[in-house]
Design a protein around this motif. Structure first.
Motif, PDB file in Angstrom:
ATOM      1  N   TYR A 134      -0.305  -9.637 -20.361  1.00 23.72           N
ATOM      2  CA  TYR A 134       1.068  -9.500 -19.809  1.00 23.72           C
ATOM      3  C   TYR A 134       1.426  -8.102 -19.613  1.00 23.72           C
ATOM      4  N   ALA A 135       1.318  -7.138 -20.489  1.00 18.25           N
ATOM      5  CA  ALA A 135       1.472  -5.704 -20.288  1.00 18.25           C
ATOM      6  C   ALA A 135       0.566  -5.177 -19.161  1.00 18.25           C
ATOM      7  N   LEU A 136      -0.644  -5.577 -19.001  1.00 20.72           N
ATOM      8  CA  LEU A 136      -1.431  -5.103 -18.149  1.00 20.72           C
ATOM      9  C   LEU A 136      -1.059  -5.588 -16.778  1.00 20.72           C
ATOM     10  N   LEU A 137      -0.433  -6.783 -16.802  1.00 22.23           N
ATOM     11  CA  LEU A 137      -0.043  -7.311 -15.492  1.00 22.23           C
ATOM     12  C   LEU A 137       1.289  -6.481 -14.950  1.00 22.23           C
ATOM     13  N   SER A 138       2.080  -6.408 -16.021  1.00 21.73           N
ATOM     14  CA  SER A 138       3.387  -5.709 -15.542  1.00 21.73           C
ATOM     15  C   SER A 138       3.281  -4.397 -14.992  1.00 21.73           C
ATOM     16  N   GLY A 139       2.133  -3.660 -15.673  1.00 27.77           N
ATOM     17  CA  GLY A 139       1.868  -2.306 -15.157  1.00 27.77           C
ATOM     18  C   GLY A 139       1.334  -2.444 -13.876  1.00 27.77           C
ATOM     19  N   LEU A 140       0.429  -3.348 -13.472  1.00 23.80           N
ATOM     20  CA  LEU A 140      -0.125  -3.624 -11.958  1.00 23.80           C
ATOM     21  C   LEU A 140       1.157  -3.635 -11.169  1.00 23.80           C
ATOM     22  N   ASN A 141       1.955  -4.504 -11.553  1.00 22.66           N
ATOM     23  CA  ASN A 141       3.202  -4.811 -10.443  1.00 22.66           C
ATOM     24  C   ASN A 141       3.832  -3.493 -10.632  1.00 22.66           C
ATOM     25  N   ALA A 142       4.181  -2.700 -11.482  1.00 24.55           N
ATOM     26  CA  ALA A 142       5.344  -1.521 -11.380  1.00 24.55           C
ATOM     27  C   ALA A 142       4.297  -0.684 -10.539  1.00 24.55           C
ATOM     28  N   ALA A 143       3.109  -0.300 -10.548  1.00 24.96           N
ATOM     29  CA  ALA A 143       2.439   0.621  -9.731  1.00 24.96           C
ATOM     30  C   ALA A 143       2.415   0.091  -8.308  1.00 24.96           C
ATOM     31  N   THR A 144       2.270  -1.108  -8.037  1.00 29.29           N
ATOM     32  CA  THR A 144       2.425  -1.669  -6.798  1.00 29.29           C
ATOM     33  C   THR A 144       3.893  -1.178  -6.050  1.00 29.29           C
ATOM     34  N   VAL A 145       4.853  -1.529  -6.922  1.00 27.53           N
ATOM     35  CA  VAL A 145       6.257  -1.289  -6.360  1.00 27.53           C
ATOM     36  C   VAL A 145       6.419   0.144  -6.027  1.00 27.53           C
ATOM     37  N   GLY A 146       5.869   1.141  -6.783  1.00 31.78           N
ATOM     38  CA  GLY A 146       5.784   2.478  -6.230  1.00 31.78           C
ATOM     39  C   GLY A 146       4.952   2.996  -5.058  1.00 31.78           C
ATOM     40  N   ILE A 147       3.812   2.130  -4.909  1.00 29.68           N
ATOM     41  CA  ILE A 147       2.804   2.165  -3.708  1.00 29.68           C
ATOM     42  C   ILE A 147       3.612   1.647  -2.489  1.00 29.68           C
ATOM     43  N   ILE A 148       4.279   0.467  -2.625  1.00 30.23           N
ATOM     44  CA  ILE A 148       5.117  -0.188  -1.420  1.00 30.23           C
ATOM     45  C   ILE A 148       6.392   0.814  -0.985  1.00 30.23           C
ATOM     46  N   ALA A 149       6.983   1.210  -2.073  1.00 29.42           N
ATOM     47  CA  ALA A 149       8.008   2.154  -1.570  1.00 29.42           C
ATOM     48  C   ALA A 149       7.711   3.273  -0.891  1.00 29.42           C
ATOM     49  N   LEU A 150       6.675   4.157  -1.245  1.00 34.08           N
ATOM     50  CA  LEU A 150       6.132   5.162  -0.324  1.00 34.08           C
ATOM     51  C   LEU A 150       5.670   4.637   0.760  1.00 34.08           C
ATOM     52  N   ALA A 151       5.241   3.553   0.969  1.00 33.45           N
ATOM     53  CA  ALA A 151       4.834   3.168   2.384  1.00 33.45           C
ATOM     54  C   ALA A 151       5.914   3.060   3.303  1.00 33.45           C
ATOM     55  N   ALA A 152       7.166   2.334   2.589  1.00 35.59           N
ATOM     56  CA  ALA A 152       8.503   2.228   3.287  1.00 35.59           C
ATOM     57  C   ALA A 152       8.990   3.410   3.696  1.00 35.59           C
ATOM     58  N   VAL A 153       8.933   4.508   2.830  1.00 33.55           N
ATOM     59  CA  VAL A 153       9.485   5.982   3.325  1.00 33.55           C
ATOM     60  C   VAL A 153       8.437   6.407   4.483  1.00 33.55           C
ATOM     61  N   GLN A 154       7.324   6.418   4.457  1.00 32.95           N
ATOM     62  CA  GLN A 154       6.445   6.905   5.408  1.00 32.95           C
ATOM     63  C   GLN A 154       6.609   6.268   6.819  1.00 32.95           C
ATOM     64  N   LEU A 155       6.729   4.752   6.717  1.00 31.26           N
ATOM     65  CA  LEU A 155       6.823   4.036   8.050  1.00 31.26           C
ATOM     66  C   LEU A 155       8.433   4.426   8.549  1.00 31.26           C
ATOM     67  N   SER A 156       9.107   4.648   7.482  1.00 32.01           N
ATOM     68  CA  SER A 156      10.736   4.815   8.024  1.00 32.01           C
ATOM     69  C   SER A 156      10.704   6.128   8.857  1.00 32.01           C
ATOM     70  N   GLU A 157       9.963   7.012   8.301  1.00 32.95           N
ATOM     71  CA  GLU A 157       9.758   8.405   9.158  1.00 32.95           C
ATOM     72  C   GLU A 157       9.373   8.298  10.617  1.00 32.95           C
ATOM     73  N   LYS A 158       8.288   7.262  10.832  1.00 32.30           N
ATOM     74  CA  LYS A 158       7.730   7.115  12.109  1.00 32.30           C
ATOM     75  C   LYS A 158       8.791   6.325  13.002  1.00 32.30           C
ATOM     76  N   ALA A 159       9.669   5.346  12.286  1.00 33.03           N
ATOM     77  CA  ALA A 159      10.336   4.290  12.862  1.00 33.03           C
ATOM     78  C   ALA A 159      11.472   4.894  13.382  1.00 33.03           C
ATOM     79  N   ILE A 160      12.266   5.983  12.749  1.00 31.76           N
ATOM     80  CA  ILE A 160      13.554   6.652  12.813  1.00 31.76           C
ATOM     81  C   ILE A 160      13.292   7.665  14.307  1.00 31.76           C
ATOM     82  N   SER A 161      13.922   7.357  15.173  1.00 34.16           N
ATOM     83  CA  SER A 161      14.050   8.310  16.415  1.00 34.16           C
ATOM     84  C   SER A 161      15.445   8.787  16.902  1.00 34.16           C
ATOM     85  N   ASP A 162      16.401   8.221  16.409  1.00 34.24           N
ATOM     86  CA  ASP A 162      17.475   8.411  16.361  1.00 34.24           C
ATOM     87  C   ASP A 162      18.579   8.082  15.540  1.00 34.24           C
TER      88      ASP A 162
END
Length: 488
Positions: A134-162
């Motif tokens: 369970y601890a291993l799986l929770s760590g995988l999920n937490a790391a995935t949250v950080g990765i998706i958050a980073l991708a969201a920020v990077q995609l926002s930088e491209k989507a925002i034009s005004d």
């Protein structure tokens, strides 16, 4: 290993060239530039879009920036697996239908085989799991949250034009966190498209000026006529392609810098309409049988449920999870524990999140048919409707993409869809903590260590170019470290 594989690809393409030169070149390019993505693309749809942009826009120039934004909007606005549709569309444009189909299998099959193997293993597990797991799986999920958050920020930088698209990203993320329903996400994206049309054509501004001038009586009729002509001129210079500043111009479509050798190898709009109509007919027949048959075979029920999920789900993998739980767990085919266990592990697999249906299909048919047949049923049921619908839409998109209103709408859909990625971060955060106490999943915020894990993967990718697979492995290791400290 890589050089041997490339040599085999080259020999295979030479044989195809003897039969069809164009087909041989297309297959060679598809194999050469896509074969490894299904093994190395971790982190879910948001990260996948970043990977595809780096490969197919920045590095290989298979499509240009504007076209990629349009495809991103279409992938988010239509049902089915978002990142899978993107890689399919890029290869379809580059090499034609067979190249697109080949890229789909190269992309999806590695994760599908992994999901099938996981299901076979889970079917033999005991009812209770060690706390370390369970601890291993929770760590995988937490790391995935950080990765998706980073991708969201990077995609926002491209989507925002005004300012408008910045607002749509913000409102899309907020609205997605506040409510969740099947109809809700497509409505949010449609509203984003309507907002950019109104903004780019300045209809609201014109209406406000007309009301203000009428009420205040500040202008004569002649002055109002002159102002209308001035506003009309301003409308023609609105930039739909998305720059922070609006430049002057005529009423022609926004300029696109397309690579010189790029050929849109898609279909005619008539063929696209035929494909969409055929899929609609098949859907009606299948749903009629699903509702009228009494005690149908388990394989048919599984396919019908997953086909329905793949047809009505908007927003990609994070959105399909609750619906799959309803269609599989509520039916009594898969236990809640096996569902959550597979969900935590499959999110750490490369490739599309929709491969989770392969895992569920394998477990759902246990005792009724072969496990391999269940895996194939799950794979076809979840992927087929979205890919077929997108194939038809590509022909219609080719005919519409030179209309200003269409590209303007896609700009708004794109911004709202990017905002919804933050919703996926929130949903996973709220169900990522697994333990013997919270076997149904709970918020990662219950333990500050998981915030540290998520922040580590985010910062590592943002400022130290940490690859997503390494970040996920680190998350699992940090989870086991937490277990060791807590038990000590």
């Amino acid at each position: 290993m890589s050089s041997l594989f490339k040599l085999a690809i080259r020999k295979f393409s030479h044989q195809l060239n003897a039969y069809s030169p164009k087909l041989g070149d297309a297959i060679y390019d598809t194999l050469r530039y896509n074969w490894y993505l299904g093994f190395t693309s971790f982190g879910g749809p948001a990260v996948h879009f970043q990977i595809f942009h780096q490969r197919f826009v920045e590095k290989y120039a298979w499509v240009d920036e504007q076209m990629y934004k349009e495809l991103f909007s279409l992938c988010q606005a239509l049902p089915g697996p978002a990142s899978t549709k993107m890689i399919y569309a890029v290869n379809l444009i580059r090499g034609g239908l067979w190249a697109g189909i080949l890229s789909f299998f190269l992309w999806s099959l590695p994760g599908a085989f992994a999901a099938y193997g996981l299901a076979v293993g889970v079917s033999k597990l005991n009812d209770t799991l060690p706390a370390l797991v369970y601890a291993l799986l929770s760590g995988l999920n937490a790391a995935t949250v950080g990765i998706i958050a980073l991708a969201a920020v990077q995609l926002s930088e491209k989507a925002i034009s005004d300012k408008l698209t910045r607002t749509l990203v913000f409102l899309g993320g907020c609205a997605g966190m506040l409510y969740n329903a099947l109809w809700y996400f497509p409505v949010l994206m449609a509203l984003g498209g309507v907002a950019t049309i109104l903004w780019d054509y300045r209809w609201l501004q014109d209406a406000w000026r007309a009301v203000r001038n009428t009420l205040c009586g500040l202008r004569t009729q002649s002055n109002i006529g002159g102002e209308e002509r001035e506003i009309s001129d301003q409308m023609t210079s609105a930039v739909v392609s998305g720059n922070e500043t609006r430049s002057s111009g005529d009423n022609s479509p926004p300029e696109r810098v397309v690579p010189a050798d790029l050929e849109l190898r898609t279909f005619s709009w008539k063929f696209g309409v035929y494909v969409i109509s055929g899929l609609s007919l098949a859907f009606i027949v299948l749903m009629t049988l699903r509702g009228t048959l009494h005690s149908p075979p388990r394989g048919f029920s599984l396919f019908a449920n997953l086909f329905l999920a793949g047809t009505i789900i908007f927003g990609g993998g994070p959105v399909v999870i609750p619906l799959l739980r309803e269609y599989v767990v509520s039916e009594g085919w898969v236990s809640p524990r096996d569902f959550l266990l597979g969900l935590a592990i499959c999110q750490a697999f490369p490739g599309p999140n929709f491969n989770f249906a392969v895992y569920l299909g394998t477990l759902a048919v246990s005792g009724h048919m072969s496990l391999a047949a269940g895996a194939i049923t799950g794979f076809l049921g979840i992927f087929a409707p979205g890919i077929i619908l997108f194939t038809g839409t590509m022909g219609v998109w080719k005919a519409l993409r030179n209309h200003r209103w269409f590209t303007s709408a896609l700009r708004g859909v794109n911004a709202a869809a990017v905002g919804l990625i933050y919703t996926a971060v929130y949903r996973l955060w709220e169900q990522g903590f697994l333990s013997s106490t919270f076997t149904s999943g709970s918020s990662l915020g219950l333990e500050p260590w998981w915030l540290v894990v998520a922040a580590t993967s985010f910062v590592g990718g943002r400022w130290f170019n940490l690859p997503a697979p390494v970040a996920i492995v680190m998350g699992g290791v940090m989870g086991m470290i937490w277990y060791g400290i807590v038990t000590a």
